[in-house]
Structures are given as structure tokens and as C-alpha cells.
Design a protein around this motif. Structure first.
Motif, PDB file in Angstrom:
ATOM      1  N   LYS A 179      22.262 -22.012  10.643  1.00  0.00           N
ATOM      2  CA  LYS A 179      21.058 -22.826   9.619  1.00  0.00           C
ATOM      3  C   LYS A 179      21.433 -24.586   9.752  1.00  0.00           C
ATOM      4  CE  LYS A 179      19.491 -23.599   4.526  1.00  0.00           C
ATOM      5  NZ  LYS A 179      19.971 -22.379   3.654  1.00  0.00           N
ATOM      6  N   LEU A 180      22.329 -24.935  10.225  1.00  0.00           N
ATOM      7  CA  LEU A 180      22.831 -26.381  10.427  1.00  0.00           C
ATOM      8  C   LEU A 180      23.038 -26.776  11.865  1.00  0.00           C
ATOM      9  CD1 LEU A 180      25.028 -26.957   7.712  1.00  0.00           C
ATOM     10  CD2 LEU A 180      22.679 -27.487   6.960  1.00  0.00           C
ATOM     11  N   ALA A 181      22.830 -25.625  12.706  1.00  0.00           N
ATOM     12  CA  ALA A 181      22.645 -25.895  13.820  1.00  0.00           C
ATOM     13  C   ALA A 181      23.810 -26.854  14.256  1.00  0.00           C
ATOM     14  CB  ALA A 181      20.854 -26.983  14.504  1.00  0.00           C
ATOM     15  N   PHE A 182      25.268 -25.689  14.597  1.00  0.00           N
ATOM     16  CA  PHE A 182      26.358 -26.570  14.705  1.00  0.00           C
ATOM     17  C   PHE A 182      26.439 -25.560  16.343  1.00  0.00           C
ATOM     18  CE2 PHE A 182      29.727 -28.163  11.364  1.00  0.00           C
ATOM     19  CZ  PHE A 182      28.392 -28.056  10.670  1.00  0.00           C
ATOM     20  N   ALA A 183      26.461 -26.188  17.415  1.00  0.00           N
ATOM     21  CA  ALA A 183      27.571 -26.310  17.887  1.00  0.00           C
ATOM     22  C   ALA A 183      27.635 -25.153  18.090  1.00  0.00           C
ATOM     23  CB  ALA A 183      28.337 -26.913  19.179  1.00  0.00           C
ATOM     24  N   GLY A 184      28.096 -23.952  18.373  1.00  0.00           N
ATOM     25  CA  GLY A 184      28.886 -22.412  18.387  1.00  0.00           C
ATOM     26  C   GLY A 184      27.834 -21.471  18.078  1.00  0.00           C
ATOM     27  N   ALA A 185      27.440 -21.679  16.360  1.00  0.00           N
ATOM     28  CA  ALA A 185      26.755 -20.824  15.777  1.00  0.00           C
ATOM     29  C   ALA A 185      25.395 -19.853  16.751  1.00  0.00           C
ATOM     30  CB  ALA A 185      25.699 -21.471  14.903  1.00  0.00           C
ATOM     31  N   ASP A 186      25.413 -20.530  17.808  1.00  0.00           N
ATOM     32  CA  ASP A 186      24.669 -19.421  18.746  1.00  0.00           C
ATOM     33  C   ASP A 186      24.968 -18.913  20.006  1.00  0.00           C
ATOM     34  OD1 ASP A 186      21.741 -18.500  19.955  1.00  0.00           O
ATOM     35  OD2 ASP A 186      21.244 -20.411  21.105  1.00  0.00           O
ATOM     36  N   ARG A 187      24.539 -17.112  19.357  1.00  0.00           N
ATOM     37  CA  ARG A 187      25.800 -16.314  20.258  1.00  0.00           C
ATOM     38  C   ARG A 187      25.195 -16.536  21.431  1.00  0.00           C
ATOM     39  NH1 ARG A 187      27.955 -14.194  23.361  1.00  0.00           N
ATOM     40  NH2 ARG A 187      28.820 -12.058  23.604  1.00  0.00           N
ATOM     41  N   ALA A 188      24.130 -16.733  21.814  1.00  0.00           N
ATOM     42  CA  ALA A 188      23.323 -16.916  23.592  1.00  0.00           C
ATOM     43  C   ALA A 188      24.255 -17.820  24.321  1.00  0.00           C
ATOM     44  CB  ALA A 188      22.542 -16.948  23.613  1.00  0.00           C
ATOM     45  N   ALA A 189      24.683 -19.415  23.416  1.00  0.00           N
ATOM     46  CA  ALA A 189      25.041 -20.128  24.292  1.00  0.00           C
ATOM     47  C   ALA A 189      26.583 -20.116  24.400  1.00  0.00           C
ATOM     48  CB  ALA A 189      24.847 -21.570  23.176  1.00  0.00           C
ATOM     49  N   ILE A 190      27.572 -18.891  24.085  1.00  0.00           N
ATOM     50  CA  ILE A 190      28.885 -18.715  23.790  1.00  0.00           C
ATOM     51  C   ILE A 190      29.224 -18.098  24.752  1.00  0.00           C
ATOM     52  CG2 ILE A 190      30.781 -18.073  22.694  1.00  0.00           C
ATOM     53  CD1 ILE A 190      29.221 -18.275  20.188  1.00  0.00           C
TER      54      ILE A 190
END
Length: 375
Positions: A255-266
Motif C-alpha cells: 500500500k505504501l509502495a515499498f521496494a520489495g513489496a511487488d512480487r513481480a520485482a523480486i
């Protein structure tokens, strides 16, 4: 892209863990990528309470040992520190097997006893965190993969709550009350105040069920590592088969757009994720279904839509630890029984988390028992 490394480590045999940790860190550049010669490196394990290593409550001492030795190889000065939820720090470290490792390796044991006030950068305007935690040149986060009755999962991000000194932890539970999203935001803001240089997760033997202190050991046979604890937790939850809707910290981070929260970007490296996944962890009982309800309905239906702690009479020795640990002071001992003020109780389950006898159970509200069948 965030990178999370995964490695198969089947047992806590010393040589197996040491070699496994080397393999785990190799794709990330090895320990030398995070530690420079002469730097004071704080290793922050999970030292929730003084339980034996086989209980899976704390970071296993062999994982701590292996990390100490790699830090020293890189030229760093290893320190080991935390602030337990209950008990004297040195006693907890001894019972968890970590004090012996510190003595044998010549590392320094550092108690988080002195708080330092720092300005917050988000919802919370000030924090008091342990001075040694903030003062170290490098921070290596040594988390344990466990279920958690309040937050569903405790792993890399939640482990940093140990930077809050002793009884001050209760104050943060009071500020959040029963709102897990607020508590999750607090955990994320603590992480941002002093991001760890590296997070390593002990999932050789994890915990499922009524974690973080009363659950059951679960053989997983893995170590995980990454520089971003949010990303590490996302992958850990995927391995454990925990649905995203139950992951309060990860949802708040997204919700806060933290780096690492988006599974597609891991990106994962090392052991393929398809080989790392295990059968879904057995989770703690659903504790509430109040999210999204208007406040007046929450107040009216609270007892029916939430779980609450109850005494297991034959186990309770009335030591008073739960009374002292309860943030809103909602427990008392009267006539040889534990008495709960459920109107004051915030359902943080600190009492269960810190009970040395496992003498507290969870009772679900009537509506919660019905609703959970459809969730």
C-alpha cells in the motif's frame, strides 16, 4: 529488481550450516560485500525468550555462529545483540544456546539496554531504539521463520522490532491497539530508520501453528537471504504457502509502495523456488474479521468477531509474567485464577507469546467461528 537467495540446508550440523551460509551468500557477493575490515557488525538474532534451540522459538545458535565466523573472515568485529520480550538478556541468550556461541567465537554480547530517541519519517513522529542497534557500522538481521498470532508471519521485518528496548514494546502495542495495519506500519517505519545491510532467515527448522512462542517446529531445510527484508519476507511467505491477504506487513508495504513489496520485482537465486516451496504452514487461528467495519459495529461486535486469550488452568502456575507483559494491563490474578478484562484487551497475544508454561489458549468469538469457514 530485488534479489533473494535461497539455499538448501537440511540440518543444524555445524559444518553443514557454515557451508550452506557460504553458498547462500555467494550469489549476493559473499559476506565481504557487506562488511569492510575494522567495521563493528551487529548480528541481531531473534531472542524472543529463553527457550532451547530445538523449540524453534529463537534463531538457532549454529546460524549465529556461522554468521559470526563469516563476519570475522571479512575483517569485521562481530557483536551479537537483542532485547528479549521477557527475561534477562544474558539468561535468554544462555538458554537459547547463543551465549555459548558468543563465548566460543570471541564475539561480543551487546544488550539493548540504552534507548536513543530518533525522529520518525512517517505516521509515527518519534521512536526510541537501542543505541547499539543504531551505532553499529553494519547491521545483519538474523531472523527466524515463524507464524505469529497477531501478524500471521514473523520473519525479517518483524525481527527488527527487537530494536525497541524491553518494556517499551508494550507501549507500541497500545498505540496500535487492535489495528494490525497500524502495527505493520510501525514495523516498516522502524525498518526504514535503520535498514539492515543484510537479512538472513533461519528456516532450517521453522515454526507453524500458534507462533511465535507456542507453535510447533516445522522442518523446512532452508536458509534465505537478501538486502531488502520486505522482499525476503514476501519470498518466505510464498515458500510457506501463506496467502497474501493474511500478511499484514506485506500488505501495508504494498500500500505504501515499498521496494520489495511487488512480487513481480523480486528475483530469486540459488535453489529454485519450485524446489523450495513446502506444504502450506498450519496457521494460528484467525484472530479477527473486523477489517473494513465501521467503528460503531466494531465496538458492538468485538467479542463475537475476535479471538481472546484464556487460561489453561492445569498448566498455569500464576507466575505473573502475563500480567506484567500485558500492554493494557487487562490481566490480573484473583482467587487462584487469571482474570481477563476483555473490553480492555487489545488481542496482541503478548501474554501467550511470553508465557513460559504455554498456559494460555485462544478462544474464538461465536461469529468468528462461523465466518472463518467462508474465508
Amino acid at each position: 529488481m530485488e534479489t533473494v537467495s535461497i539455499e538448501r540446508v537440511a540440518t543444524y550440523d555445524r559444518a553443514t550450516v557454515q557451508e550452506g551460509l557460504r553458498r547462500l551468500l555467494a550469489p549476493l557477493g559473499g559476506m565481504a560485500a557487506y562488511v569492510q575490515p575494522g567495521e563493528r557488525v551487529l548480528l541481531k538474532p531473534n531472542l524472543l525468550s529463553g527457550k532451547a534451540p530445538e523449540k524453534a522459538v529463537t534463531t538457532h545458535p549454529e546460524v549465529v555462529r556461522a554468521a559470526i565466523e563469516l563476519v570475522r573472515e571479512a575483517g569485521g568485529i562481530p557483536l551479537v545483540g537483542d532485547s528479549p520480550g521477557v527475561g534477562l538478556f544474558r539468561t535468554v541468550a544462555e538458554r537459547a544456546g547463543i551465549l555459548q556461541v558468543v563465548v566460543e567465537t570471541g564475539a561480543e554480547l551487546v544488550e539493548f539496554g540504552e534507548p536513543l530517541e530518533v525522529a520518525g519519517t512517517g505516521l509515527f513522529k518519534r521512536f526510541e531504539l537501542a543505541r547499539p542497534y543504531l551505532a553499529a557500522d553494519r547491521l545483519i538481521n538474523l531472523a527466524k521463520l515463524k507464524t505469529h498470532e497477531m501478524m500471521t508471519l514473523t520473519c525479517a521485518v518483524k525481527n527488527l522490532f527487537g530494536a525497541v528496548v524491553g518494556t517499551a514494546k508494550a507501549g507500541w502495542h497500545l498505540k496500535a491497539g487492535m489495528d494490525r495495519e497500524i502495527f505493520a506500519r510501525m514495523l516498516l517505519e522502524i525498518y526504514l530508520l535503520r535498514p539492515p545491510d543484510l537479512s538472513i532467515v533461519d528456516a532450517v527448522v521453522a515454526m507453524e501453528g500458534n507462533g511465535p512462542a507456542s507453535g510447533d517446529p516445522r522442518q523446512v531445510g532452508l536458509l534465505l537471504a537478501g538486502t531488502n527484508p520486505v522482499a525476503v519476507d514476501v519470498i518466505a511467505a510464498e515458500i510457506a504457502g501463506i496467502p497474501k491477504k493474511l500478511l499484514h506487513v506485506e500488505r501495508a508495504a504494498e500500500k505504501l509502495a515499498f521496494a520489495g513489496a511487488d512480487r513481480a520485482a523480486i528475483m530469486t537465486v540459488g535453489l529454485p523456488l519450485t524446489e523450495a516451496r513446502v506444504a502450506p504452514f498450519r496457521l494460528p487461528p484467525l484472530s479477527d474479521v473486523q477489517f473494513g467495519l465501521p467503528q460503531f459495529l466494531k465496538n458492538r461486535l468485538r467479542q463475537h468477531l475476535t479471538s481472546r486469550p484464556v487460561e489453561i488452568g492445569e498448566k498455569c502456575i500464576h507466575c505473573g509474567i502475563c500480567v506484567e507483559a500485558c500492554p493494557p494491563r487487562a490481566i490480573r490474578i484473583e482467587d487462584g485464577r487469571l482474570r481477563f478484562d476483555y473490553h480492555a484487551c487489545i488481542r496482541c497475544f503478548c501474554c501467550r507469546e511470553l508465557c513460559p508454561e504455554g498456559a494460555l489458549d485462544v478462544k474464538q468469538g461465536a461469529l468468528l467461528q462461523v465466518i472463518k469457514k467462508f474465508i
